[in-house]
Design a protein around this motif. Sequence first.
Motif, PDB file in Angstrom:
ATOM      1  N   ARG A 270      67.973  11.040  14.196  1.00 41.85           N
ATOM      2  CA  ARG A 270      67.171  10.563  15.279  1.00 41.85           C
ATOM      3  C   ARG A 270      68.225  10.230  16.473  1.00 41.85           C
ATOM      4  O   ARG A 270      69.179   9.610  16.349  1.00 41.85           O
ATOM      5  CB  ARG A 270      66.677   9.237  14.513  1.00 41.85           C
ATOM      6  CG  ARG A 270      65.726   9.214  13.357  1.00 41.85           C
ATOM      7  CD  ARG A 270      64.362  10.085  13.600  1.00 41.85           C
ATOM      8  NE  ARG A 270      63.578  10.095  12.491  1.00 41.85           N
ATOM      9  CZ  ARG A 270      62.520  10.531  12.480  1.00 41.85           C
ATOM     10  NH1 ARG A 270      62.020  11.255  13.235  1.00 41.85           N
ATOM     11  NH2 ARG A 270      61.679  10.646  11.506  1.00 41.85           N
ATOM     12  N   THR A 271      67.515  10.326  17.407  1.00 46.14           N
ATOM     13  CA  THR A 271      68.182   9.856  18.881  1.00 46.14           C
ATOM     14  C   THR A 271      67.081   9.082  19.924  1.00 46.14           C
ATOM     15  O   THR A 271      65.808   9.470  19.724  1.00 46.14           O
ATOM     16  CB  THR A 271      68.853  10.932  19.448  1.00 46.14           C
ATOM     17  OG1 THR A 271      67.848  11.961  19.698  1.00 46.14           O
ATOM     18  CG2 THR A 271      69.934  11.731  18.933  1.00 46.14           C
ATOM     19  N   GLY A 272      67.444   8.332  20.687  1.00 46.05           N
ATOM     20  CA  GLY A 272      66.677   7.843  21.791  1.00 46.05           C
ATOM     21  C   GLY A 272      65.655   6.920  21.088  1.00 46.05           C
ATOM     22  O   GLY A 272      65.821   6.227  20.191  1.00 46.05           O
ATOM     23  N   PRO A 273      64.265   7.338  21.495  1.00 44.56           N
ATOM     24  CA  PRO A 273      63.030   6.526  21.033  1.00 44.56           C
ATOM     25  C   PRO A 273      62.927   6.763  19.604  1.00 44.56           C
ATOM     26  O   PRO A 273      62.538   5.772  18.670  1.00 44.56           O
ATOM     27  CB  PRO A 273      62.051   7.125  21.671  1.00 44.56           C
ATOM     28  CG  PRO A 273      62.487   7.775  23.019  1.00 44.56           C
ATOM     29  CD  PRO A 273      63.977   8.290  22.658  1.00 44.56           C
ATOM     30  N   GLY A 274      63.532   7.873  18.867  1.00 40.63           N
ATOM     31  CA  GLY A 274      63.301   8.088  17.529  1.00 40.63           C
ATOM     32  C   GLY A 274      64.291   7.265  16.826  1.00 40.63           C
ATOM     33  O   GLY A 274      63.951   7.130  15.420  1.00 40.63           O
ATOM     34  N   LEU A 275      65.045   6.426  17.190  1.00 41.41           N
ATOM     35  CA  LEU A 275      65.747   5.688  16.499  1.00 41.41           C
ATOM     36  C   LEU A 275      65.228   4.489  15.700  1.00 41.41           C
ATOM     37  O   LEU A 275      65.421   4.021  14.642  1.00 41.41           O
ATOM     38  CB  LEU A 275      66.928   5.040  17.213  1.00 41.41           C
ATOM     39  CG  LEU A 275      68.046   5.955  17.567  1.00 41.41           C
ATOM     40  CD1 LEU A 275      69.114   5.191  18.719  1.00 41.41           C
ATOM     41  CD2 LEU A 275      68.784   6.410  16.395  1.00 41.41           C
ATOM     42  N   GLY A 276      63.943   4.256  16.360  1.00 43.99           N
ATOM     43  CA  GLY A 276      63.141   3.262  15.661  1.00 43.99           C
ATOM     44  C   GLY A 276      62.290   3.727  14.280  1.00 43.99           C
ATOM     45  O   GLY A 276      61.856   2.973  13.650  1.00 43.99           O
ATOM     46  N   LYS A 277      62.261   5.027  14.220  1.00 45.49           N
ATOM     47  CA  LYS A 277      61.955   5.473  12.827  1.00 45.49           C
ATOM     48  C   LYS A 277      62.861   5.526  11.945  1.00 45.49           C
ATOM     49  O   LYS A 277      62.621   5.927  10.692  1.00 45.49           O
ATOM     50  CB  LYS A 277      61.172   6.761  13.228  1.00 45.49           C
ATOM     51  CG  LYS A 277      60.316   6.749  13.937  1.00 45.49           C
ATOM     52  CD  LYS A 277      59.429   8.438  14.197  1.00 45.49           C
ATOM     53  CE  LYS A 277      58.516   8.425  15.252  1.00 45.49           C
ATOM     54  NZ  LYS A 277      58.120   9.648  15.509  1.00 45.49           N
ATOM     55  N   VAL A 278      64.222   5.195  12.013  1.00 47.40           N
ATOM     56  CA  VAL A 278      65.205   5.189  11.103  1.00 47.40           C
ATOM     57  C   VAL A 278      65.065   4.690   9.791  1.00 47.40           C
ATOM     58  O   VAL A 278      64.839   4.745   8.423  1.00 47.40           O
ATOM     59  CB  VAL A 278      66.441   4.953  11.457  1.00 47.40           C
ATOM     60  CG1 VAL A 278      67.707   5.023  10.485  1.00 47.40           C
ATOM     61  CG2 VAL A 278      67.062   6.106  12.359  1.00 47.40           C
TER      62      VAL A 278
END
Length: 336
Positions: A270-278
Amino acid sequence: MRLPLSTHTAYQDLLEAHRMRDVKTIAGAPFLKELPQGKYWYARQKIGDKPVDRYIGPDSEDLRQRIARMREDIEDDKSFERHCALLVAQLRAAGLVTVDRQTGSILNAMARVGVFRLGGTLVGTHAFRLYGAELGFAFSGTLAVTQDVDIAAFENLKLAIDDQVDPSLAETFKSLSLEPAPGLDPKGRSTRWRLKGGGAMVDFLAPRMQSKSEIVRLEPLNVYAQTLPFLNFLIAEPIPAVALYRSGVLVQIPKPERYAVHKLIVAQRRTGPGLGKVAKDLAQAETLIRVLVEDRPQELAIAYETALGNGTKWREAINASLKQRPEIGRLLSQII
């Protein structure tokens, strides 16, 4: 929390009823076709003067038995719908997760035109929500609600499946007010469909194989798909499942052990906005692994060791997730 045996049994009855019905609804005489990739069952029917072969599935003892029984005591449509609707109501009352009307209508439409029969696999959170019924557990705290529907399939299915969705997904989605979403592809190939006015999204995905193409065509589904790494591990050998909507929708989802291990990998991608899904990735992985360690330890061990053996990038991602979530490592140590 483990579900009562009666609830789990009711779900298995619902699943078996839909699997039997799936074979029966493919009109025509079943026959076995041998291809270089293996043996596959089709049903041949005539449309006008033209014979058309409809794909049923890869040859297996289970499918052969279902085909043999397909002509025995065939339930009429109303009886089938009534029986399955009662089971769905029973499962809903027992606390199993249902799908919302919008998602249910999309899944139902795709099932009717053959998306799942022709190799499409439901992935992402909607797949995770179905594991409670499959494993006999009521999950809590990790069932994030999403309107996005993710469908993954192998590009090379076209080598084994000489069939296509009918009617096309373009026609089907138009009737649901879904339209192609513009993307960054210079050729204008859209891999995402969105509801007019906002809301649900349908994404088509495929494993990124040797060609490393970012967009490929899924011939049996007649759509384009965005390719992603590690997806081949997730969707290998999918299993059938029933989404609880109306009388149920037969789909296919990844094996739960593969889903859990895959989440350990993608959490580190995950990178950028996707980090919130970790956090959600690791929570879903831990939830499944906690159940699988008890109920399916061998299957989990095989999936875990297979991923570790796939190379350095796979091992580094998994180990990084285990450092973030030591409890997952403790659980896995019980089966290694």
